[in-house]
Scaffold this active site. Structure first.
Site, PDB file in Angstrom:
ATOM      1  N   LYS A  73       1.305  -1.194   0.058  1.00 54.14           N
ATOM      2  CA  LYS A  73      -0.032   0.146  -0.023  1.00 54.14           C
ATOM      3  C   LYS A  73       0.885   1.516  -0.117  1.00 54.14           C
ATOM      4  O   LYS A  73       0.424   2.559  -0.778  1.00 54.14           O
ATOM      5  CB  LYS A  73      -1.020   0.515   1.451  1.00 54.14           C
ATOM      6  CG  LYS A  73      -1.774  -0.710   1.155  1.00 54.14           C
ATOM      7  CD  LYS A  73      -2.967  -0.740   1.919  1.00 54.14           C
ATOM      8  CE  LYS A  73      -4.424  -1.309   1.797  1.00 54.14           C
ATOM      9  NZ  LYS A  73      -5.074  -1.517   3.214  1.00 54.14           N
ATOM     10  N   GLY A 133      -4.527   2.674  17.464  1.00 56.08           N
ATOM     11  CA  GLY A 133      -3.909   2.140  16.446  1.00 56.08           C
ATOM     12  C   GLY A 133      -3.290   3.287  15.288  1.00 56.08           C
ATOM     13  O   GLY A 133      -3.833   4.127  15.640  1.00 56.08           O
ATOM     14  N   ALA A 137      -4.700   0.582   8.748  1.00 54.75           N
ATOM     15  CA  ALA A 137      -6.118   0.510   8.860  1.00 54.75           C
ATOM     16  C   ALA A 137      -6.660   1.844   9.739  1.00 54.75           C
ATOM     17  O   ALA A 137      -7.331   2.398   9.262  1.00 54.75           O
ATOM     18  CB  ALA A 137      -6.231  -0.995   9.456  1.00 54.75           C
ATOM     19  N   VAL A 234     -12.324  -2.956  13.515  1.00 56.42           N
ATOM     20  CA  VAL A 234     -12.508  -2.947  12.803  1.00 56.42           C
ATOM     21  C   VAL A 234     -11.402  -4.410  11.918  1.00 56.42           C
ATOM     22  O   VAL A 234     -12.162  -5.185  10.919  1.00 56.42           O
ATOM     23  CB  VAL A 234     -10.693  -2.511  12.110  1.00 56.42           C
ATOM     24  CG1 VAL A 234     -10.947  -0.908  11.529  1.00 56.42           C
ATOM     25  CG2 VAL A 234      -9.493  -3.587  12.696  1.00 56.42           C
ATOM     26  N   TYR A 236     -13.194  -8.395  11.843  1.00 63.23           N
ATOM     27  CA  TYR A 236     -14.406  -9.007  11.809  1.00 63.23           C
ATOM     28  C   TYR A 236     -13.794 -10.617  11.641  1.00 63.23           C
ATOM     29  O   TYR A 236     -15.034 -11.954  10.872  1.00 63.23           O
ATOM     30  CB  TYR A 236     -14.791  -9.027  10.168  1.00 63.23           C
ATOM     31  CG  TYR A 236     -13.437  -8.959   8.823  1.00 63.23           C
ATOM     32  CD1 TYR A 236     -13.335 -10.302   7.745  1.00 63.23           C
ATOM     33  CD2 TYR A 236     -12.614  -7.968   8.599  1.00 63.23           C
ATOM     34  CE1 TYR A 236     -12.722 -10.488   7.075  1.00 63.23           C
ATOM     35  CE2 TYR A 236     -12.286  -8.150   7.842  1.00 63.23           C
ATOM     36  CZ  TYR A 236     -12.221  -9.348   6.511  1.00 63.23           C
ATOM     37  OH  TYR A 236     -11.358  -9.582   5.776  1.00 63.23           O
ATOM     38  N   GLY A 257     -15.430  -4.882  11.135  1.00 69.62           N
ATOM     39  CA  GLY A 257     -15.178  -4.648  10.173  1.00 69.62           C
ATOM     40  C   GLY A 257     -15.609  -5.089   8.993  1.00 69.62           C
ATOM     41  O   GLY A 257     -14.824  -4.856   7.584  1.00 69.62           O
TER      42      GLY A 257
END
Length: 290
Positions: A73, A133, A137, A234, A236, A257
């Protein structure tokens, strides 16, 4: 799913490593089928050091666009010709649109988060957020929330490799948005308690509590929860983390999330095709049993 591929079929794809577990190919191919769009979406396992060659290949071949997952990313942002405001501030992107060889980088993770929160019937615009955090994300959430008009965001992170980068991003947001952003060293529980006390939303943007370590939680003192607090994780997998379970027991509304994943995909889809992803169909087919 039998798709009739012709000489006109456009390419959409996912780059990253690993990618085999991703739901993105199913989600995007289903959306294209539903809308009669002539694209196919494939997943390619590309390590970070091979990303420049892969991107040049896709550019040359005229791929319409692609998603990027970890670990690419940040490097993908540097390989693009143009970057959206959110990508420029965060230094990361998860979506590339190829317009005749010109690559524009976007990050739709934060857009997915904001949409998932709104879907829960929670309005956080003009309100205060506590964010735990400062990794990928969490950063995407932080940047989009500040750009969209959340009034104040307190970020808590341990002094790890992300801390310095987080300081730079926080400085940019304070300079360029009307959101008041503060970064705290995650060490004093009383500072965290005070922040949560007048926040409309608490977000866990870390992997604490993710399978297989499902008994872990980032908030060990459940007296920090209050009934007016919306708690978003976030993670799941599992669908209900210990954080969410204990928040719910304390009377909080909660969200995970999963729909963030759905809506970031829908935002990417719109950037490539100009069409709205049929999210209700996708939700029913790929997100209801998870």
């Amino acid at each position: 799913m039998s798709k009739h591929i012709t000489g006109h079929t456009g390419l959409l794809c996912l780059l990253g490593s690993p990618v085999a577990h991703s739901v993105s190919p199913e989600m995007h191919n289903e959306a294209c089928d539903q809308l009669g769009l002539d694209y196919s979406y494939l997943a390619f396992d590309v390590p970070e050091d091979k990303m420049p060659q892969a991107v040049e290949g896709l550019r040359t071949m005229g791929a319409r666009g692609w998603n990027i997952t970890m670990p690419g990313k940040n490097i993908m942002c540097k390989l693009a010709d143009k970057v959206s405001p959110a990508s420029e501030i965060s230094g990361a992107c998860n979506t590339i649109v190829n317009d005749n060889g010109v690559l524009t980088a976007y990050t739709t993770d934060g857009v997915g988060f904001m949409k998932a929160v709104a879907e829960n019937g929670v309005d956080i615009i003009g309100k205060k957020m506590t964010l735990l955090g400062a990794g990928g994300a969490a950063t995407a959430i932080l940047v989009q929330a500040a750009l969209d008009g959340v009034a104040e965001i307190n970020v808590f992170n341990v002094r790890d490799n992300f801390f310095e980068r987080a300081e730079e991003i926080v400085a940019k947001l304070n300079e360029r948005t009307s959101c008041k952003v503060t970064l705290h060293d995650f060490s004093d529980p009383e500072v965290l308690r005070a922040s949560i006390a007048d926040s409309a939303i608490l977000v866990n943007g870390t992997s604490v509590g993710m399978a297989p370590k499902t008994e872990n939680t980032i908030i060990t003192d459940t007296t920090m929860f209050h009934k007016d607090l919306f708690v978003f994780d976030v993670i799941y997998n599992p669908q209900e983390t210990r954080l969410l379970r204990e928040a719910k027991e304390a009377g909080c509304k909660t969200g995970n999330g999963m729909y963030m994943l759905l809506y970031q995909g829908a935002a990417s889809f719109k950037l490539w095709t100009g069409e709205d992803m049929p999210v209700e169909i996708i939700k029913e087919k790929y997100f209801s049993g998870k």
